[in-house]
Design an enzyme around this catalytic site. Structure first.
Site, short mmCIF file in Angstrom:
data_model
loop_
_atom_site.label_atom_id
_atom_site.label_comp_id
_atom_site.label_asym_id
_atom_site.label_seq_id
_atom_site.Cartn_x
_atom_site.Cartn_y
_atom_site.Cartn_z
N ASN A 1 0.88 -1.18 0.00
CA ASN A 1 0.00 0.00 0.00
C ASN A 1 0.92 1.22 0.00
OD1 ASN A 1 -1.79 2.05 0.45
ND2 ASN A 1 -2.33 1.45 2.54
N LYS B 1 0.30 4.25 -0.48
CA LYS B 1 -0.33 5.50 0.01
C LYS B 1 -0.04 6.65 -0.97
CE LYS B 1 -0.36 3.59 4.58
NZ LYS B 1 -0.37 3.75 6.01
N HIS C 1 -9.86 1.73 4.31
CA HIS C 1 -8.63 1.92 5.09
C HIS C 1 -8.91 2.92 6.21
CE1 HIS C 1 -4.59 3.03 6.23
NE2 HIS C 1 -4.18 1.93 5.61
N GLU D 1 -7.27 5.28 7.34
CA GLU D 1 -6.93 6.67 7.02
C GLU D 1 -8.07 7.35 6.26
OE1 GLU D 1 -3.09 5.99 5.21
OE2 GLU D 1 -2.30 5.44 7.18
N GLU E 1 -6.14 -4.37 10.47
CA GLU E 1 -5.13 -3.33 10.67
C GLU E 1 -5.51 -2.48 11.89
OE1 GLU E 1 -2.84 -2.40 6.81
OE2 GLU E 1 -4.51 -1.03 6.93
N GLY F 1 1.68 2.77 10.73
CA GLY F 1 2.64 3.87 10.58
C GLY F 1 3.34 4.28 11.87
N SER G 1 2.62 -1.62 10.58
CA SER G 1 4.05 -1.65 10.92
C SER G 1 4.71 -3.00 10.68
CB SER G 1 4.27 -1.18 12.36
OG SER G 1 3.86 0.19 12.47
N GLY H 1 2.57 -0.87 4.39
CA GLY H 1 2.60 0.55 4.03
C GLY H 1 4.03 1.06 3.98
N GLY H 2 4.47 1.64 5.09
CA GLY H 2 5.79 2.28 5.16
C GLY H 2 6.93 1.43 4.63
P1 PGA Z 1 2.18 0.66 7.76
O1 PGA Z 1 0.80 0.87 6.98
O2 PGA Z 1 2.79 -0.62 7.24
O3 PGA Z 1 3.00 1.87 7.39
O4 PGA Z 1 1.87 0.60 9.21
C1 PGA Z 1 -0.05 -0.22 6.73
C2 PGA Z 1 -1.30 0.28 6.05
O5 PGA Z 1 -1.71 1.41 6.34
O6 PGA Z 1 -1.90 -0.43 5.22
#
Ligand code: PGA
Length: 255
Positions: free
Chosen positions: A11, A13, A96, A98, A168, A174, A213, A234-235
């Site tokens: 992902n 983002k 998601h 966010e 999640e 994040g 994470s 994500g990150g």
């Molecule tokens: P992250 O994000 O790996 O940066 O925690 C995961 C996500 O938001 O899908």
């Protein structure tokens, strides 16, 4: 061991640009050519055409991070499910946190989006998970059931297995602090059990991911949990070398 394939989804983002995406996707393609695990890349909408150009006829799928629940109309700034199909998307991330937190999504509209994705021939990746407050109150089970139920009532239990569910926890996204393997296993086993009450076969077949994470130092522990079939990353998908280390771990788990 289950028969479910291992799936790792990047992902990305609101990150990337044409040259950087190209480097990411080409490196990933080469590195994972012989892998058993499955991969998908979800870039921002404008780069779906680039993903299609680079990944078509390869072992890597691509998808979007969101879509409208409507097929067409006066929805300025929105992208319809069939537009995503036109750019070859296999997956679309739905709900998601966010987007939920900014008021773009709620449990009900996620059900509508999930249904619209299936109708268009996309595989929805439904994100569910509790906030820190809900976690501390021990309400995770209640929250994830509340998020899942409207989706099940929209599409029916049978169709749920055509999608993917990503657990999640909001507080793990994040932050660099992944949920503990014990918590992740407990919640995903609860989710599978919740589905099994309605249809045991669907609960056996459905792909459940963990996200929040996931990094190369914790991926082995998280990905080898019995009810975890992969990850939404994500990150750690922003640095190609770090993401490749996660793919190697996923592939070892898949073998
Ligand atoms: P992250 O994000 O790996 O940066 O925690 C995961 C996500 O938001 O899908």
């Amino acid at each position: 061991m289950s028969n479910r394939p291992t799936l790792v989804v990047a992902n990305r983002k609101m990150h990337g640009n044409l040259p950087e995406n190209q480097h990411f996707m080409q490196t990933l393609l080469q590195h994972t050519a012989r892998h058993l695990a499955r991969y998908a890349v979800c870039p921002p909408h404008p780069y779906l055409f680039q993903a299609q150009q680079l990944l078509q006829q390869s072992h890597i799928a691509w998808g979007a991070q969101n879509m409208s629940r409507y097929e067409r109309g006066a929805y300025t700034g929105s992208v319809s499910p069939s537009m995503l199909r036109e750019f070859g998307c296999t997956y679309v991330i739905i709900g998601h946190s966010e987007r939920r937190q900014r008021g773009h999504d709620n449990d009900e509209t996620c059900g509508e989006r999930f249904e619209a994705a299936l109708k268009a021939g996309l595989t929805p990746i439904l994100c569910i998970g509790e906030t820190l407050d809900e976690y501390e109150q021990g309400e995770t089970d209640v929250v994830v059931s509340r998020q899942l139920n409207p989706v099940i009532s929209h599409v029916g239990i049978q169709a749920l297995s055509q999608g993917v569910i990503a657990y999640e926890p909001v507080w793990a996204i994040g932050t660099g602090k992944a949920a503990s393997p014990q918590h992740v296993q407990a919640i995903l086993s609860f989710v599978r059990g919740h589905i099994a009450l309605l249809n045991p076969k669907v609960s056996e077949d459905i792909t459940l991911l963990y996200g929040g994470s996931v990094q190369s130092h914790n991926a082995a522990q998280l990905l080898s949990l019995p009810d975890v079939d992969g990850s939404l990353v994500g990150g750690a998908s922003l640095q190609v070398e770090e993401f490749l280390r996660i793919t190697d771990i996923a592939n070892a788990v898949a073998a």
